[in-house]
Scaffold this motif. Sequence first.
Motif, PDB file in Angstrom:
ATOM      1  N   VAL A 286       0.795  -1.480  -0.040  1.00 32.21           N
ATOM      2  CA  VAL A 286      -0.115   0.025  -0.068  1.00 32.21           C
ATOM      3  C   VAL A 286       0.903   1.205  -0.203  1.00 32.21           C
ATOM      4  O   VAL A 286       1.846   1.236   0.831  1.00 32.21           O
ATOM      5  CB  VAL A 286      -0.780   0.046   1.351  1.00 32.21           C
ATOM      6  N   ILE A 287       0.427   2.267  -0.807  1.00 31.24           N
ATOM      7  CA  ILE A 287       1.222   3.516  -0.824  1.00 31.24           C
ATOM      8  C   ILE A 287       0.143   4.463  -0.870  1.00 31.24           C
ATOM      9  O   ILE A 287      -0.845   4.623  -1.525  1.00 31.24           O
ATOM     10  CB  ILE A 287       1.929   3.766  -2.289  1.00 31.24           C
ATOM     11  N   GLY A 288       0.206   5.656   0.108  1.00 29.08           N
ATOM     12  CA  GLY A 288      -0.652   6.710   0.190  1.00 29.08           C
ATOM     13  C   GLY A 288      -0.206   7.785  -0.615  1.00 29.08           C
ATOM     14  O   GLY A 288       0.469   7.669  -1.631  1.00 29.08           O
ATOM     15  N   PHE A 289      -0.492   9.040  -0.441  1.00 31.42           N
ATOM     16  CA  PHE A 289      -0.182  10.364  -1.234  1.00 31.42           C
ATOM     17  C   PHE A 289      -0.432  11.479  -0.436  1.00 31.42           C
ATOM     18  O   PHE A 289      -1.435  11.574   0.465  1.00 31.42           O
ATOM     19  CB  PHE A 289      -1.410  10.270  -2.443  1.00 31.42           C
ATOM     20  N   ASP A 290       0.576  12.351  -0.033  1.00 35.42           N
ATOM     21  CA  ASP A 290       0.428  13.656   0.579  1.00 35.42           C
ATOM     22  C   ASP A 290       1.397  13.694   1.735  1.00 35.42           C
ATOM     23  O   ASP A 290       1.554  14.568   2.310  1.00 35.42           O
ATOM     24  CB  ASP A 290      -0.922  13.953   0.913  1.00 35.42           C
ATOM     25  N   ASP A 291       1.759  12.406   2.324  1.00 36.07           N
ATOM     26  CA  ASP A 291       2.920  12.463   3.459  1.00 36.07           C
ATOM     27  C   ASP A 291       2.198  13.324   4.482  1.00 36.07           C
ATOM     28  O   ASP A 291       3.026  14.184   4.895  1.00 36.07           O
ATOM     29  CB  ASP A 291       4.148  13.153   2.962  1.00 36.07           C
ATOM     30  N   GLU A 292       1.044  12.920   4.893  1.00 35.81           N
ATOM     31  CA  GLU A 292       0.399  13.374   6.135  1.00 35.81           C
ATOM     32  C   GLU A 292       1.182  13.042   7.246  1.00 35.81           C
ATOM     33  O   GLU A 292       1.985  11.994   7.205  1.00 35.81           O
ATOM     34  CB  GLU A 292      -1.287  13.108   6.347  1.00 35.81           C
ATOM     35  N   LEU A 293       1.186  14.004   8.481  1.00 39.87           N
ATOM     36  CA  LEU A 293       1.817  13.661   9.742  1.00 39.87           C
ATOM     37  C   LEU A 293       1.770  12.409  10.195  1.00 39.87           C
ATOM     38  O   LEU A 293       2.728  11.722  10.948  1.00 39.87           O
ATOM     39  CB  LEU A 293       1.620  14.642  10.712  1.00 39.87           C
ATOM     40  N   PHE A 294       0.693  11.841  10.084  1.00 38.36           N
ATOM     41  CA  PHE A 294       0.277  10.299  10.907  1.00 38.36           C
ATOM     42  C   PHE A 294       0.752   9.299   9.853  1.00 38.36           C
ATOM     43  O   PHE A 294       0.817   8.061  10.613  1.00 38.36           O
ATOM     44  CB  PHE A 294      -1.188  10.073  11.108  1.00 38.36           C
ATOM     45  N   SER A 295       1.184   9.448   8.845  1.00 33.75           N
ATOM     46  CA  SER A 295       1.469   8.197   7.777  1.00 33.75           C
ATOM     47  C   SER A 295       2.695   7.504   8.387  1.00 33.75           C
ATOM     48  O   SER A 295       2.622   6.119   8.307  1.00 33.75           O
ATOM     49  CB  SER A 295       1.833   8.918   6.341  1.00 33.75           C
ATOM     50  N   SER A 296       3.434   7.963   9.196  1.00 24.10           N
ATOM     51  CA  SER A 296       4.812   7.213   9.589  1.00 24.10           C
ATOM     52  C   SER A 296       4.468   6.521  10.803  1.00 24.10           C
ATOM     53  O   SER A 296       5.167   5.464  11.454  1.00 24.10           O
ATOM     54  CB  SER A 296       5.983   7.942   9.795  1.00 24.10           C
ATOM     55  N   ALA A 297       3.238   6.572  11.473  1.00 18.48           N
ATOM     56  CA  ALA A 297       2.849   6.185  12.663  1.00 18.48           C
ATOM     57  C   ALA A 297       1.930   5.086  12.489  1.00 18.48           C
ATOM     58  O   ALA A 297       1.321   4.712  13.358  1.00 18.48           O
ATOM     59  CB  ALA A 297       2.155   7.369  13.653  1.00 18.48           C
ATOM     60  N   THR A 298       1.413   4.726  11.246  1.00 16.45           N
ATOM     61  CA  THR A 298       0.375   3.494  11.283  1.00 16.45           C
ATOM     62  C   THR A 298       1.200   2.251  11.391  1.00 16.45           C
ATOM     63  O   THR A 298       2.334   2.391  11.258  1.00 16.45           O
ATOM     64  CB  THR A 298      -0.057   3.767   9.636  1.00 16.45           C
TER      65      THR A 298
END
Length: 354
Positions: A286-298
């Motif tokens: 899975v790859i997301g988009f926007d590099d939100e602040l929470f993305s490294s904490a999932t």
Amino acid sequence: MKPGMREKAVTIKDIAEYCGVSKSLVGYILSNSPTRHGSPEVRERVLEAARKLGYRPNRAAKMLVGQSSRLIGICICSQMPPVLFRCLAAMEREAKKRGYQLMISESFGMPEDLLQSYYTFMEYWIAGVIFLGIEHPRDQEQVRACFSGKRNLLFMGVSPLESACCVDVDWGAGSYAGAEHFIRCGRRCPALVVDQVPYVSILSRIHEFREAMRRAGRVEGRDFLISRINYSPDREHMRREVVRVLEEELLPNRVDAVMMQNDVYAASLLQALSRRGIRVPDDMAVIGFDDELFSSATIPPLATVDQNVEQQAVAAIDLLVAQINAEGELPAEQRSIRIPCSLVLRESAGIPTA
């Protein structure tokens, strides 16, 4: 002060009387005049008095004597994604560094709303206007008609006006990089899941994902999938849409890698996969988009695409200020800046095969 009465504004005369100096000298000091500025001691006394008394400069009066209002208007769409509000915050920081302040008008982004915001800005002697989150292709012709001939405009994204400045973002590059990563990882059937709305940013991501797959010899419908999702700002609707796409399209087509519209959708997908016992990235990357602040904490940490909003903000403010200070229009080659997107690899994306 009596109820209902407005507090009297502090004037240059009040500061002059407080400091025991002339009004003209106070005016020169507060306007940073290069020709008359008084002694360092007097200057410091006047500036301290202005702070203590709560003096606020009259912007309209400054414009009447040929000085800039130092105000930049921002027209934003109330439905724009969270990443653009981060861009707005970065613009405010950058504007402040250059001696400008922002005035913000929020609407649904319809051309008539944008024009009304523009005229409201003009009442405050705005030096220039930035349009943020305004990219619906359906409205481009109306936007051109509304703003033709108006100066000191900047659009984030593709500009509908040749004369206006723009800071474009290479959204497609992030999508292309994600597709290439899936191919290097040996994924059998990657998918791109994006909103139904025909924004330029979404269409460019679809095009570049397809292009990366085409160059790898992949056939759409057999070796990769493009799926569209019904956008809504409602969180429950969004969660249901992610589950629907997973059950109706991704799992039946044996998709083993997904690039999502944004990190919020991607996080919802991680949750749905976990509840079904589908491992990330082993069974589905899975790859997301926007590099939100929470993305490294999932769990696992979410791979994503960084839009480089700080670069966007610096480019936008610098370009608009350059246009404001120019005597005429900037040359065509100087009116546009393109900002790259970059893939941020984390555990959810998987590891390329040897």
